[in-house]
Design an enzyme around this catalytic site. Structure first.
Site, PDB file in Angstrom:
ATOM      1  N   LYS A  16      -1.691  -1.575  10.206  1.00 37.25           N
ATOM      2  CA  LYS A  16      -0.929  -2.104   9.532  1.00 37.25           C
ATOM      3  C   LYS A  16       0.126  -3.051  10.256  1.00 37.25           C
ATOM      4  CE  LYS A  16      -2.186  -2.661   6.129  1.00 37.25           C
ATOM      5  NZ  LYS A  16      -2.368  -4.514   6.017  1.00 37.25           N
ATOM      6  N   GLN A  71       0.777  -1.286  -0.248  1.00 32.30           N
ATOM      7  CA  GLN A  71       0.107   0.035   0.062  1.00 32.30           C
ATOM      8  C   GLN A  71       0.710   1.627  -0.176  1.00 32.30           C
ATOM      9  OE1 GLN A  71      -0.184  -2.922   1.556  1.00 32.30           O
ATOM     10  NE2 GLN A  71      -3.353  -2.810   2.674  1.00 32.30           N
ATOM     11  N   ASP A 108      -6.507   1.087  12.621  1.00 33.41           N
ATOM     12  CA  ASP A 108      -7.361   0.774  12.241  1.00 33.41           C
ATOM     13  C   ASP A 108      -8.405   0.357  13.228  1.00 33.41           C
ATOM     14  OD1 ASP A 108      -5.346  -0.799  10.119  1.00 33.41           O
ATOM     15  OD2 ASP A 108      -7.121  -0.415   9.311  1.00 33.41           O
TER      16      ASP A 108
HETATM   17  O1  MRU Z   1      -5.184  -3.525   5.000  1.00 30.67           O
HETATM   18  P1  MRU Z   1      -5.304  -2.105   4.636  1.00 30.67           P
HETATM   19  O2  MRU Z   1      -4.972  -1.724   3.590  1.00 30.67           O
HETATM   20  O3  MRU Z   1      -6.883  -2.251   4.983  1.00 30.67           O
HETATM   21  O4  MRU Z   1      -4.652  -1.527   5.966  1.00 30.67           O
HETATM   22  C1  MRU Z   1      -5.016   0.291   6.400  1.00 30.67           C
HETATM   23  C2  MRU Z   1      -4.431   0.527   7.034  1.00 30.67           C
HETATM   24  O5  MRU Z   1      -3.486   0.125   8.518  1.00 30.67           O
HETATM   25  C3  MRU Z   1      -4.322   1.780   6.833  1.00 30.67           C
HETATM   26  O6  MRU Z   1      -3.522   2.867   8.188  1.00 30.67           O
HETATM   27  C4  MRU Z   1      -5.580   2.826   8.103  1.00 30.67           C
HETATM   28  O7  MRU Z   1      -6.927   1.651   7.841  1.00 30.67           O
HETATM   29  C5  MRU Z   1      -5.874   3.960   8.455  1.00 30.67           C
HETATM   30  S1  MRU Z   1      -6.623   4.805   6.956  1.00 30.67           S
HETATM   31  C6  MRU Z   1      -6.996   5.960   7.195  1.00 30.67           C
END
Ligand code: MRU
Length: 352
Positions: A250, A198, A239
């Site tokens: 993440k 990402q 999250d």
């Molecule tokens: O697996 P993902 O890409 O959904 O993980 C996203 C993250 O860890 C982001 O840092 C989190 O969702 C915050 S988004 C503003």
């Protein structure tokens, strides 16, 4: 310049939902239309739309869309279908609490409807409100976060907590967009963020489009980069934040927090109140998603590890509260004492 030439991740089109396919970025800017509950579930589970707030917004529209087709004769019948579909979408991914937060907000909005039609309309209006509010919330987070940086600062981040992970602006990336608007120079060092990149695919792409100075590194370059480049702070999204401040984000975030402590630099978490889950008391209660081994054994669809190797693939980790210098929300910056400070955010009036 308009820093927001960045496409929107989710759009409500009344008969369907259009999302930016984040799986394909940056090689293709592809939009896909979601028509059914299953389409929405799949888009979330397969990371076509990802990032806690964007998942919540998509799920909200998904539930509203599905409910708009119900043939229910009574409000009671309507609500029992709604509950089933709510539970199905809520199971698409386990860690980001914004998913259930948005679905529960929708369910509550339709609760007192006097007719099936009124309930259908209430759901759509609430989903639209969630998206509109998120844009405003992210901008506020960005303003608070920007107050923590000085011109010229080099700041590290992981994953993508940017515009496409939210309605707009992002959380951890919001201060960089606002800095750009105000002519303040900040540099971002973005970790590529294995296994599904990402950071490399999304954060680098977003920030470059906005003209923000961004340098990409692989995950194992973090310590060397902090030392060699004089990184001033680390900022990440979240999250789920437990009541005591323990934060799921993440995979790799916890390691960065340990590095920040070791180097004596601040470690900031930027997140909306919708990511704070007061019902989850500590990080030990946060469910950590484990994803398919192929994400680790393969890179861009090409196998890079031996067939049959054991794989552990947690998508998130939990950073303990004592490693977090501050949590930046739309209602301001909280430094420590999270267990009491976080609940008080939900009642406190905003001070600018
Ligand atoms: O697996 P993902 O890409 O959904 O993980 C996203 C993250 O860890 C982001 O840092 C989190 O969702 C915050 S988004 C503003």
């Amino acid at each position: 310049m308009d820093t927001f030439a960045i496409p929107r991740s989710v759009e409500w089109r009344e008969t369907h939902i259009t999302i930016l396919n984040q799986q394909k970025l940056p090689l293709a800017t592809e939009y896909i239309d979601l028509h059914t509950l299953e389409d929405v579930y799949d888009a979330i589970a397969s990371l076509k739309v990802r990032g806690a707030p964007a998942i919540g917004i998509t799920a909200a529209y998904g539930l509203a869309l599905a409910a708009s087709h119900y043939k229910a004769e009574t409000v009671h019948e309507f609500h029992s279908r709604l509950k089933q579909d709510r539970d199905y979408l809520a199971s698409a991914r386990p860690t980001a609490v914004n998913l259930v937060w948005a679905l529960d907000r929708l369910t509550a909005a339709a609760k007192d409807a006097a007719s099936v039609n009124e309930a259908k309309t209430a759901l759509i209006h609430e989903a639209i409100r969630i998206q509109i509010e998120d844009e405003d919330v992210c901008r506020r987070i960005g303003e608070h976060a920007l107050s923590l940086f000085r011109p010229g600062d080099r700041v590290m981040t992981i994953c993508n907590a940017g515009s496409i992970a939210t309605a707009r602006y992002g959380t951890a990336l919001a201060p960089f967009y606002l800095a750009k608007e105000k002519g303040i120079e900040l540099s971002v060092y973005a970790l590529e963020t294995r296994p599904v990149l990402q950071g490399a695919r999304l954060t680098a792409w977003e920030l470059m489009q906005a003209g923000v100075d961004v340098t990409l590194i692989t995950d194992n370059m973090a310590a060397q980069t902090i030392k060699a480049k004089g990184i001033r702070a680390i900022i990440v999204g979240a999250d789920r934040i437990a009541q005591n401040g323990d934060t799921a984000n993440k995979i790799g975030t916890f390691g960065l927090a340990l590095l920040a402590k070791s180097f004596g630099i601040p470690f900031y978490v930027a997140a909306p109140l919708s990511t704070i889950d007061l019902a989850t008391k500590t990080g030990a209660d946060i469910p950590i998603e484990e994803r398919h081994p192929d994400e680790v054994t393969h890179l861009a669809g090409v196998r890079v590890a031996p067939e049959g190797v054991n794989v552990y693939n947690p998508a998130f980790d939990v950073t303990p509260n004592e490693l977090i210098t501050a949590i930046i929300t739309e209602k301001g910056i909280v430094r420590g004492h999270y267990e009491t400070a976080l609940p008080s955010l939900f009642t406190k009036e905003e001070h600018h």
